[in-house]
Design an enzyme around this catalytic site. Structure first.
Site, PDB file in Angstrom:
ATOM      1  N   CYS A   2       0.608  -0.751  -0.062  1.00  0.00           N
ATOM      2  CA  CYS A   2      -0.222  -0.030  -0.535  1.00  0.00           C
ATOM      3  C   CYS A   2       1.199   1.644   0.544  1.00  0.00           C
ATOM      4  O   CYS A   2       2.356   1.169   0.229  1.00  0.00           O
ATOM      5  CB  CYS A   2      -1.062  -0.064   1.369  1.00  0.00           C
ATOM      6  SG  CYS A   2      -1.916  -1.709   1.747  1.00  0.00           S
ATOM      7  N   ARG A  27       1.231   1.624  -5.953  1.00  0.00           N
ATOM      8  CA  ARG A  27       1.542   0.955  -4.503  1.00  0.00           C
ATOM      9  C   ARG A  27       0.186   0.008  -4.130  1.00  0.00           C
ATOM     10  O   ARG A  27       0.394  -0.852  -3.403  1.00  0.00           O
ATOM     11  CB  ARG A  27       2.203   1.587  -3.534  1.00  0.00           C
ATOM     12  CG  ARG A  27       3.621   1.871  -3.933  1.00  0.00           C
ATOM     13  CD  ARG A  27       3.840   3.148  -2.911  1.00  0.00           C
ATOM     14  NE  ARG A  27       4.246   2.176  -1.499  1.00  0.00           N
ATOM     15  CZ  ARG A  27       5.382   1.588  -0.867  1.00  0.00           C
ATOM     16  NH1 ARG A  27       6.760   2.416  -2.033  1.00  0.00           N
ATOM     17  NH2 ARG A  27       5.815   1.091  -0.024  1.00  0.00           N
ATOM     18  N   TRP A  74      -3.356  -1.988  -1.642  1.00  0.00           N
ATOM     19  CA  TRP A  74      -3.633  -3.304  -2.349  1.00  0.00           C
ATOM     20  C   TRP A  74      -4.020  -4.413  -0.961  1.00  0.00           C
ATOM     21  O   TRP A  74      -3.229  -4.614  -0.162  1.00  0.00           O
ATOM     22  CB  TRP A  74      -1.995  -3.723  -2.601  1.00  0.00           C
ATOM     23  CG  TRP A  74      -1.923  -4.889  -3.525  1.00  0.00           C
ATOM     24  CD1 TRP A  74      -2.087  -4.522  -5.105  1.00  0.00           C
ATOM     25  CD2 TRP A  74      -1.709  -6.460  -2.968  1.00  0.00           C
ATOM     26  NE1 TRP A  74      -2.098  -6.397  -5.264  1.00  0.00           N
ATOM     27  CE2 TRP A  74      -1.469  -7.101  -4.076  1.00  0.00           C
ATOM     28  CE3 TRP A  74      -1.127  -6.937  -1.806  1.00  0.00           C
ATOM     29  CZ2 TRP A  74      -1.372  -8.415  -4.485  1.00  0.00           C
ATOM     30  CZ3 TRP A  74      -1.536  -8.025  -1.240  1.00  0.00           C
ATOM     31  CH2 TRP A  74      -1.402  -8.909  -3.310  1.00  0.00           C
ATOM     32  N   ASN A 100       1.244   0.369   6.128  1.00  0.00           N
ATOM     33  CA  ASN A 100       1.344  -0.118   4.672  1.00  0.00           C
ATOM     34  C   ASN A 100       2.122  -1.838   5.584  1.00  0.00           C
ATOM     35  O   ASN A 100       3.068  -1.301   5.940  1.00  0.00           O
ATOM     36  CB  ASN A 100       2.448   0.416   4.097  1.00  0.00           C
ATOM     37  CG  ASN A 100       3.067  -0.110   3.326  1.00  0.00           C
ATOM     38  OD1 ASN A 100       4.502  -0.083   2.668  1.00  0.00           O
ATOM     39  ND2 ASN A 100       2.638  -1.351   2.861  1.00  0.00           N
ATOM     40  N   GLY A 101       2.169  -2.631   5.068  1.00  0.00           N
ATOM     41  CA  GLY A 101       2.923  -3.596   5.513  1.00  0.00           C
ATOM     42  C   GLY A 101       1.614  -5.405   6.199  1.00  0.00           C
ATOM     43  O   GLY A 101       0.284  -4.688   5.890  1.00  0.00           O
ATOM     44  N   GLU A 483       9.549 -14.746 -19.897  1.00  0.00           N
ATOM     45  CA  GLU A 483       9.110 -13.112 -19.418  1.00  0.00           C
ATOM     46  C   GLU A 483       7.767 -12.713 -20.185  1.00  0.00           C
ATOM     47  O   GLU A 483       6.589 -12.079 -20.054  1.00  0.00           O
ATOM     48  CB  GLU A 483      10.000 -11.605 -20.129  1.00  0.00           C
ATOM     49  CG  GLU A 483       9.780  -9.870 -20.202  1.00  0.00           C
ATOM     50  CD  GLU A 483       9.336 -10.437 -18.803  1.00  0.00           C
ATOM     51  OE1 GLU A 483       8.963  -8.858 -18.570  1.00  0.00           O
ATOM     52  OE2 GLU A 483       9.375 -10.928 -17.490  1.00  0.00           O
ATOM     53  N   LYS A 487       4.061 -11.095 -19.510  1.00  0.00           N
ATOM     54  CA  LYS A 487       3.394 -10.273 -20.435  1.00  0.00           C
ATOM     55  C   LYS A 487       1.760 -10.330 -20.449  1.00  0.00           C
ATOM     56  O   LYS A 487       0.847  -9.556 -19.676  1.00  0.00           O
ATOM     57  CB  LYS A 487       4.328  -9.299 -21.474  1.00  0.00           C
ATOM     58  CG  LYS A 487       5.908  -8.654 -21.125  1.00  0.00           C
ATOM     59  CD  LYS A 487       5.606  -7.779 -19.760  1.00  0.00           C
ATOM     60  CE  LYS A 487       6.034  -8.590 -18.426  1.00  0.00           C
ATOM     61  NZ  LYS A 487       6.792  -7.399 -17.671  1.00  0.00           N
ATOM     62  N   GLU A 490      -0.070 -10.657 -16.733  1.00  0.00           N
ATOM     63  CA  GLU A 490      -0.321  -9.628 -16.235  1.00  0.00           C
ATOM     64  C   GLU A 490      -1.042  -8.953 -16.500  1.00  0.00           C
ATOM     65  O   GLU A 490      -2.381  -8.603 -15.733  1.00  0.00           O
ATOM     66  CB  GLU A 490       0.817  -9.142 -16.455  1.00  0.00           C
ATOM     67  CG  GLU A 490       2.327  -9.627 -15.569  1.00  0.00           C
ATOM     68  CD  GLU A 490       3.095  -8.184 -15.417  1.00  0.00           C
ATOM     69  OE1 GLU A 490       2.932  -7.178 -14.639  1.00  0.00           O
ATOM     70  OE2 GLU A 490       4.547  -8.343 -15.873  1.00  0.00           O
ATOM     71  N   HIS A 506       8.380 -34.015 -22.010  1.00  0.00           N
ATOM     72  CA  HIS A 506       9.044 -34.449 -20.237  1.00  0.00           C
ATOM     73  C   HIS A 506       7.670 -34.279 -19.317  1.00  0.00           C
ATOM     74  O   HIS A 506       7.756 -34.586 -18.103  1.00  0.00           O
ATOM     75  CB  HIS A 506       9.202 -34.199 -19.428  1.00  0.00           C
ATOM     76  CG  HIS A 506      10.894 -34.242 -20.342  1.00  0.00           C
ATOM     77  ND1 HIS A 506      11.692 -35.734 -20.455  1.00  0.00           N
ATOM     78  CD2 HIS A 506      11.607 -33.235 -20.653  1.00  0.00           C
ATOM     79  CE1 HIS A 506      12.249 -35.548 -21.305  1.00  0.00           C
ATOM     80  NE2 HIS A 506      12.867 -34.302 -21.742  1.00  0.00           N
ATOM     81  N   LYS A 605       2.091  -1.609  -8.814  1.00  0.00           N
ATOM     82  CA  LYS A 605       4.071  -1.904  -9.492  1.00  0.00           C
ATOM     83  C   LYS A 605       4.625  -2.289  -7.746  1.00  0.00           C
ATOM     84  O   LYS A 605       5.641  -2.752  -8.938  1.00  0.00           O
ATOM     85  CB  LYS A 605       4.125  -0.445  -9.603  1.00  0.00           C
ATOM     86  CG  LYS A 605       5.208   0.125 -10.657  1.00  0.00           C
ATOM     87  CD  LYS A 605       5.589  -0.396 -12.061  1.00  0.00           C
ATOM     88  CE  LYS A 605       6.854  -0.302 -12.447  1.00  0.00           C
ATOM     89  NZ  LYS A 605       6.969  -1.117 -13.581  1.00  0.00           N
TER      90      LYS A 605
HETATM   91  C1  AGP Z   1       6.375  -7.236 -13.769  1.00  0.00           C
HETATM   92  O1  AGP Z   1       6.311  -6.654 -15.259  1.00  0.00           O
HETATM   93  C2  AGP Z   1       5.928  -7.231 -12.674  1.00  0.00           C
HETATM   94  N1  AGP Z   1       5.473  -6.147 -12.789  1.00  0.00           N
HETATM   95  C3  AGP Z   1       6.421  -7.477 -11.374  1.00  0.00           C
HETATM   96  O2  AGP Z   1       6.723  -9.216 -12.226  1.00  0.00           O
HETATM   97  C4  AGP Z   1       7.556  -6.942 -11.423  1.00  0.00           C
HETATM   98  O3  AGP Z   1       8.343  -6.866 -12.115  1.00  0.00           O
HETATM   99  C5  AGP Z   1       8.263  -7.662  -9.576  1.00  0.00           C
HETATM  100  O4  AGP Z   1       6.981  -7.559  -8.639  1.00  0.00           O
HETATM  101  C6  AGP Z   1       9.705  -6.875  -9.022  1.00  0.00           C
HETATM  102  O5  AGP Z   1       9.619  -5.807  -9.172  1.00  0.00           O
HETATM  103  P1  AGP Z   1      10.577  -4.807  -9.243  1.00  0.00           P
HETATM  104  O6  AGP Z   1      11.834  -5.073 -10.427  1.00  0.00           O
HETATM  105  O7  AGP Z   1      10.504  -3.193  -9.230  1.00  0.00           O
HETATM  106  O8  AGP Z   1      11.503  -5.370  -7.811  1.00  0.00           O
END
Ligand code: AGP
Length: 610
Positions: A2, A27, A74, A100-101, A483, A487, A490, A506, A605
């Site tokens: 958060c 956040r 969040w 936050n936490g 990766e 994407k 996400e 396998h 993020k």
């Molecule tokens: C990637 O698109 C995501 N937002 C997520 O996997 C991100 O890479 C991960 O949370 C790590 O974030 P950071 O690089 O800020 O530590």
């Protein structure tokens, strides 16, 4: 994870907190709230959904307060709702808390308080903080908060106000960041989870360390340690990177950030290449050549997209610099009791520099005496304060939750670091110079891919209705496949997997049928033949195949339903252009499916909870 924000001073606390929350939306953005004090009364306002809904709710209220604390959420404990949104209160609405936490022993604390007749209205862990402070409150807000903290287990960045203390905010931190900014001339002070949320650039700033608590008043702050002893903290005026830009003409920050990559990759190697010696250098690197030469083992720590960059860097450092290297998922690593020796270098990769899993793992290896090199995109973030040295990505603020430009800047920066480590060891100047030429060719190669976005868009529209995708690759292309799949997951909410192509036989081959789409990432020449055979196995089982391959690859027509040929580049760097194709593919599928691209559901993020 958060974001919390607080303000005490002569200007409009509500307006300043709202503006601060908007800079903290990365956040978490499922609900938000604010509380303040007006003539001895506690006022508050909460809303579910994005901060805009809180803004609208506040417009309907007369919210003139002397100070305020605010929160964007969040959800961890309790679903996203106005009910569970912060601030949380004691039974008499005298105390408000934003947190936050996670309070890991909140159930036991609730049980203890219930025995005292205290009841709870939300499903959150955070509500227990307000109830606990109220339980111990005898007129001294700091003492009551310290008493409450002494019983709490877990981690927090939090702010507390009490209606009887109109000029005071209590802030406390453990594992989670709290920045405090003051301006004595204007007699104002700010509290936030992220120093970048402060709009003012003329504040004296300090950061609370673990188990520190502060009394924040207009223009002033007093900090105490866990034993309640006052401590002197140095403040600093910080230089900030470029501001959070607008979307410009792009419909989403993600699309804008994808298009920035020719420039951001350029920036990542600008003034860091030394072609005459076929090596690289870094402005901020405080580790000497002797330190770097003494490294016999490297552990890379990261999460999500940054871990994928770490996997590619691990292969690079082993292949090119011949240093045994592993890339560990930080959330797993810290519970492994790792073996760290003095010749072990730990590289921690984090775009935001605030990912708690990575920060906690860094604190673990530091406790074991390891040297930590940070790879980060945000100055003054927690990682940059924990690491012994930090290499910055220079990618500029990355707003979209779905990381794109930071990933390719991580790969560029880590490739240069590999070059430096390799040249300090066995790599010849000529080999280094050849690698530098490949690096310098990247921006044009990426530009040429962006110019083909309509082709990628058409491909995405053709496959947008499929519900299951596999991205397959070998060697450097395996992490690139992870990766690509991430994407798509996400932002389009499609079940997508990245998989080593050789592993399909396998087990996962059982999933292949005409409803499965396979993206063949054939960017590595060293494994191209093997990749084509693996794709033939998919074709034999009627899976749909999209092949991404070097422009001069032959025989693809017999295998793939759709083919995208890409400019040639060395295996070591191919994951950059191939990942950008996957970024665009995911973007256009998400566009087709109408999902929230910049702020996908259930994500944020920066992940500041474990
Ligand atoms: C990637 O698109 C995501 N937002 C997520 O996997 C991100 O890479 C991960 O949370 C790590 O974030 P950071 O690089 O800020 O530590």
């Amino acid at each position: 994870m958060c974001g919390i924000f607080g303000y005490v001073g002569p200007r409009s606390p509500a307006a300043i907190c709202l503006a601060g929350l908007k800079n903290l939306e990365y956040r978490g953005y499922d609900s938000s709230g604010i509380a303040g004090i007006q003539e001895g009364k506690l006022l508050w306002c909460k809303a579910s959904g994005k901060i805009h809904s809180l803004e609208q709710a506040l417009e309907k209220k007369l919210f003139e307060v002397e100070l305020a604390i605010a929160h964007t959420r969040w959800a961890t404990h309790g679903k996203p709702s106005e009910h569970n949104a912060h601030p949380h209160f004691d039974a008499d609405h005298k105390i408000a808390v934003v947190h936050n936490g996670i309070i890991e022993n909140h159930l036991a604390l609730k049980e203890m308080l219930r025995k005292e007749g205290v009841s709870f209205y939300s499903e959150t862990d955070s509500e227990v903080i307000a109830k606990l402070i109220s339980h111990f409150y005898k007129g001294d807000l700091l003492a009551a908060t310290q008493k409450a903290l002494s019983l709490m287990r877990g981690f927090w960045g939090m702010a507390v106000i009490h209606k009887d203390h109109p000029g005071k905010i209590i802030a406390a931190a453990r594992e989670n960041p709290i920045a405090i900014g003051m301006n004595l001339q204007r007699m104002e002070a700010f509290v936030s989870s992220d120093v970048h949320a402060f709009h003012e650039r003329d504040l004296d700033i300090l950061f609370l360390r673990n188990d520190e608590i502060a009394i924040v008043t207009p223009g002033h702050v007093q900090v105490f340690d866990h034993a309640s002893l006052p401590i002197e903290k140095t403040t600093e005026r910080l230089l900030f990177d470029e501001e959070r830009g607008s979307k410009e003409t792009y419909s989403h920050y993600m699309l804008k950030e994808i298009h920035e990559q020719p420039q951001t990759i350029q920036k990542a190697f600008h003034n860091r290449l030394i072609p005459d010696f076929g090596t690289a250098e870094f402005e901020n690197l405080t580790l000497s050549s002797a330190d770097l030469l003494s490294v016999k083992r490297i552990i890379i720590l990261a999460c999500g997209t940054s871990w994928h960059a770490g996997l590619i860097a691990a292969s690079l450092l082993e292949d090119k610099a011949r240093i045994p290297t592993v890339a560990e998922i930080a959330s797993e690593f810290r519970y492994k009791n790792p073996i760290i020796s003095e010749d072990t270098l730990v590289i921690a990769i984090s775009q935001s520099g605030e990912t708690l899993d990575t920060i906690a793992a860094v604190r673990e290896v530091k406790a074991k005496g390891a040297k930590v090199l940070g790879i980060c995109n945000v100055r003054h973030s927690t990682l940059t304060r924990e690491a012994d040295s930090t290499l910055f990505l220079r990618a500029g603020p990355e707003i979209s939750v779905c990381s794109t430009k930071a990933f390719t800047s991580q790969l560029t920066t880590l490739s240069l670091f590999t070059l430096l480590m390799a040249r300090l060891r066995h790599m010849s100047k000529e080999e280094g110079q050849a690698f530098i030429q490949e690096v310098e060719a990247l921006p044009n190669i990426v530009e040429s891919i962006l110019q083909r976005k309509e082709t990628i868009k058409a491909l995405a529209q053709k496959y947008a209705h499929y519900e299951c995708f596999f991205f397959l690759g070998r060697h450097y292309m395996f992490p690139a496949s992870l990766e690509g799949a991430l994407k798509l997951k996400e932002i389009s909410y499609i079940n997508a997997q990245g998989y080593p192509a050789g592993e399909m036989k396998h087990g996962p081959n059982a999933l292949i049928d005409p409803s499965l789409v396979v993206i063949g990432m054939c960017g590595n020449l060293r494994t191209l033949d093997k990749m084509l055979s693996n794709l033939m196995e998919v074709k034999a089982r009627l899976g749909k195949i999209i092949a991404l391959a070097p422009h001069d690859t032959e025989g693809l027509e017999e295998i793939a339903d759709d083919i995208l040929l890409l400019p040639s580049i060395c295996d070591e760097l191919a994951s950059i252009p191939y990942s950008i194709v996957c970024q665009l593919f995911a973007y256009y599928i998400a566009l087709e499916r109408g999902t929230d691209i910049d702020q996908p559901r259930n994500l944020a993020k920066s992940v500041t909870v474990e």
